[in-house]
Structures are given as C-alpha cells and as structure tokens.
Design an enzyme around this catalytic site. Structure first.
Site, PDB file in Angstrom:
ATOM      1  N   GLN A 143      -4.416  -1.923   9.876  1.00  0.00           N
ATOM      2  CA  GLN A 143      -4.333  -3.238   9.234  1.00  0.00           C
ATOM      3  C   GLN A 143      -4.816  -4.319  10.198  1.00  0.00           C
ATOM      4  O   GLN A 143      -4.412  -4.366  11.358  1.00  0.00           O
ATOM      5  CB  GLN A 143      -2.884  -3.502   8.783  1.00  0.00           C
ATOM      6  CG  GLN A 143      -2.706  -4.762   7.952  1.00  0.00           C
ATOM      7  CD  GLN A 143      -3.373  -4.710   6.583  1.00  0.00           C
ATOM      8  OE1 GLN A 143      -3.568  -3.640   6.008  1.00  0.00           O
ATOM      9  NE2 GLN A 143      -3.739  -5.856   6.056  1.00  0.00           N
ATOM     10  N   ASP A 147     -10.995   2.390   4.475  1.00  0.00           N
ATOM     11  CA  ASP A 147     -11.234   0.945   4.406  1.00  0.00           C
ATOM     12  C   ASP A 147     -12.733   0.651   4.323  1.00  0.00           C
ATOM     13  O   ASP A 147     -13.122  -0.480   3.993  1.00  0.00           O
ATOM     14  CB  ASP A 147     -10.694   0.261   5.677  1.00  0.00           C
ATOM     15  CG  ASP A 147      -9.459  -0.573   5.411  1.00  0.00           C
ATOM     16  OD1 ASP A 147      -9.252  -0.973   4.253  1.00  0.00           O
ATOM     17  OD2 ASP A 147      -8.711  -0.822   6.372  1.00  0.00           O
ATOM     18  N   LYS A 169       0.839  -1.204   0.000  1.00  0.00           N
ATOM     19  CA  LYS A 169       0.000   0.000   0.000  1.00  0.00           C
ATOM     20  C   LYS A 169       0.878   1.259   0.000  1.00  0.00           C
ATOM     21  O   LYS A 169       0.622   2.213  -0.754  1.00  0.00           O
ATOM     22  CB  LYS A 169      -0.943  -0.014   1.212  1.00  0.00           C
ATOM     23  CG  LYS A 169      -2.047  -1.066   1.098  1.00  0.00           C
ATOM     24  CD  LYS A 169      -2.803  -1.309   2.405  1.00  0.00           C
ATOM     25  CE  LYS A 169      -3.721  -2.521   2.257  1.00  0.00           C
ATOM     26  NZ  LYS A 169      -4.462  -2.868   3.475  1.00  0.00           N
TER      27      LYS A 169
HETATM   28  N1  GUN Z   1      -6.636  -7.282   6.456  1.00  0.00           N
HETATM   29  C1  GUN Z   1      -6.999  -8.011   5.370  1.00  0.00           C
HETATM   30  N2  GUN Z   1      -7.596  -7.216   4.455  1.00  0.00           N
HETATM   31  C2  GUN Z   1      -7.602  -5.978   4.971  1.00  0.00           C
HETATM   32  C3  GUN Z   1      -8.064  -4.725   4.490  1.00  0.00           C
HETATM   33  O1  GUN Z   1      -8.617  -4.596   3.388  1.00  0.00           O
HETATM   34  N3  GUN Z   1      -7.886  -3.672   5.320  1.00  0.00           N
HETATM   35  C4  GUN Z   1      -7.317  -3.799   6.526  1.00  0.00           C
HETATM   36  N4  GUN Z   1      -7.204  -2.707   7.288  1.00  0.00           N
HETATM   37  N5  GUN Z   1      -6.870  -4.931   7.008  1.00  0.00           N
HETATM   38  C5  GUN Z   1      -7.017  -6.020   6.226  1.00  0.00           C
END
Ligand code: GUN
Length: 297
Positions: free
Chosen positions: A102, A125, A58
């Site tokens: 995350q 998110d 990211k």
């Molecule tokens: N863990 C697995 N997929 C995601 C996501 O799309 N966002 C976040 N914050 N954590 C994750």
C-alpha cells in the site's frame, strides 16, 4: 430554449457488488474443481488513516467472496531492507498468487525500488514497469486497479466511446497516464481521440468544452464546474478529498474533482463521489488476483 439533460449515475457501488458476486461464483467453481483458492496479500506500513481504511476494505472484500487474504503490517520505522526481505519472501511463496504494497510509503523508503522488487507475475496492482509496458503494448498483464475499474464501468454501462473525444485531466502514473493509453486503444471501450490535460495545460476549458468524455484525476476538490462542459458529456470523477464539514459526525465530507450538481445537470452519465470509481478499484484488484490464481494453477 432551455435543455434539461437527465443524467444516469455510473453506480460503482452496485457494479462492484455485481463483480464481487461473479467472483464468488468463480471461487465456488475453483473449489469444486479442487483448484487453489485465490490468495491476496497486502503490506501496510505505518499508520496513515486512509491507507488503513483502503487495506481493511481490501481484506474485507476478500473474505466476502471467499478469497484467502493476508495482511503484513510494519511500523513506519521499518527499513527498506526489511521491506525488501518481506517482498522477496512473498515473491517466493507458492501459496500466494498476488500482493500489494500500500502506498504511500514513509519518506526514507524508495517507493520505486519497492515497486520494482515485486515479481511482475504477482504484481496485481499493475505498478511494475514491466506490467505498465505490457499494458501499453496490449500484452496480457495486470491493469492497475483504478484504470481497470473505470474501463469496467464504461464497458458494463455500454458507454459508446468510438470516435469520441476523451479529455483526461491529470497525468499521474497510477491514473491519468494509463487512462490516456487505454482510451486510445483499438478496443472497446477505447477508440477515442485522447487529450491529456495537466497542470501546465493552457486554456483547459477549450478542451473540456469540446469533450464527449471527461476523466478527472487531479485531487482538486470540485475543479470541474458546469461552465466547463457541454451537454451530454460522460464524466468520470476519480478525485476524493476530505472537506471539513461540521454538520457531519466525522467532521468532514468526501468531495470529488467535479462540482457534481452543476456538471450532472449537463451530463448523460456521471460517477458519484463516493460510490463511483472508489468501490471499482477494489473489485479490479480482486479480478487481477483471480487472473493471477488462474495463471498459477
Ligand atoms: N494508494 C492509493 N491507491 C493505491 C493502490 O491502488 N494501490 C496501492 N498499493 N496503494 C495505493
């Protein structure tokens, strides 16, 4: 007579590269107009290998397209209070447009409490209950990364979804549940008749064999097999599981929820794993961050 369908790949790697190129152009326009550069932050807790990989990807994607990015790392022993304090700080940071925490988080931290602490207008998110409610009601919001990425793939490949039977396998809050809402909307892509299958569904094959579109988000390697689908089906594979493979340098290979060769032979369109839905999630997060930045300026 034997019928041979030639399938087309729904190439998430290429589509996400296209979206990133479009976003880079947007950044240039913002710069030229003297606006504020989109700024995304990520909070990463502990040292889960997959989480590190995702967050690094990211951050790298932000750099590539000219977004600002910040990474806040915490030891797995961080307290809930410390995390909440950081979230409060980011909620109030006028220079920051969006941030993510995350997941998963260590067991001693209440994940739902953390999700609800993020200000909805910075929740790129799309996990906050307010944003999920807005998504369901068709109000402007952030659609979370994986569902948004799937909708982008369907839209950009001009998949005809109107009146189709869409079977979704898996009812997770992050993928299955939102996809069931999005595919049934009076929109395109959308306008499907939706069936949401899950671990307690009886005779799942009865549903999958009738499906025009199948979205599999179970996390169960090669669950969907060729005998479960009809000719011409569109298949979206959200799963990604590491399977031991000593012929690989890494010692594993990545496998989706779909037995690819068997299902592809009967499909019209299908996503590969890797290179399908995965890269689209990052592109979606960046699109949400741009939206947040535009709203804020
Ligand atoms: N863990 C697995 N997929 C995601 C996501 O799309 N966002 C976040 N914050 N954590 C994750």
């Amino acid at each position: 007579m034997e019928s041979e369908t030639t399938y087309q790949l729904l190439d998430g790697k290429q589509t996400s590269a296209d979206i990133k190129a479009e976003l880079a152009v947007e950044v240039e326009k913002i710069k030229a107009a003297g606006g504020s550069i989109p700024h995304l932050a990520a909070i990463l807790v502990g040292d889960d290998g997959a989480s590190h990989t995702y967050v690094n990807a990211k951050v790298k994607a932000c750099e590539l397209i000219g977004f600002k990015s910040s990474l806040y790392r915490f030891d797995a022993s961080v307290t809930e209070e410390e995390l909440l304090k950081k979230i409060e700080e980011l909620n109030n940071d006028p220079d920051l447009h969006g941030f993510i925490v995350q997941l998963p988080l260590p067991d001693h931290i209440d994940e739902q409490k953390i999700i609800e602490a993020v200000a909805p207008e910075k929740d790129v998110d799309g996990f906050h209950p307010e944003n999920i409610g807005k998504m369901a009601l068709d109000l402007p919001t952030f659609v979370s990364a994986t569902p948004y990425g799937i909708m982008q793939l369907l839209e950009r490949y001009k998949i005809d979804t109107v009146g189709k039977h869409c079977v979704i396998i898996g009812r997770s809050h992050i993928v299955g549940l939102p996809m069931s809402i999005l595919m049934g909307k009076k929109k395109n892509p959308g306008n499907c008749t939706v069936t949401l299958c899950h671990s307690r569904t009886a005779n799942i094959k009865d549903f999958t064999l009738d499906a025009d579109i199948i979205i599999v988000a179970l996390g169960s390697a090669e669950f969907l097999t060729g005998d479960m689908v009809k000719e011409g089906v569109v298949v979206i594979d959200v799963g990604i599981t590491r399977v031991e493979d000593n012929s690989k340098k890494s010692g594993y290979r990545l496998v989706g929820d779909v037995k690819f060769d068997e299902v592809a032979a009967k499909s019209s369109y299908i996503t590969p794993v890797p290179g399908g839905v995965g890269p689209m999630t990052i592109a979606s997060l960046l699109m949400n961050t741009l939206t947040a930045a535009k709203r804020g300026s």
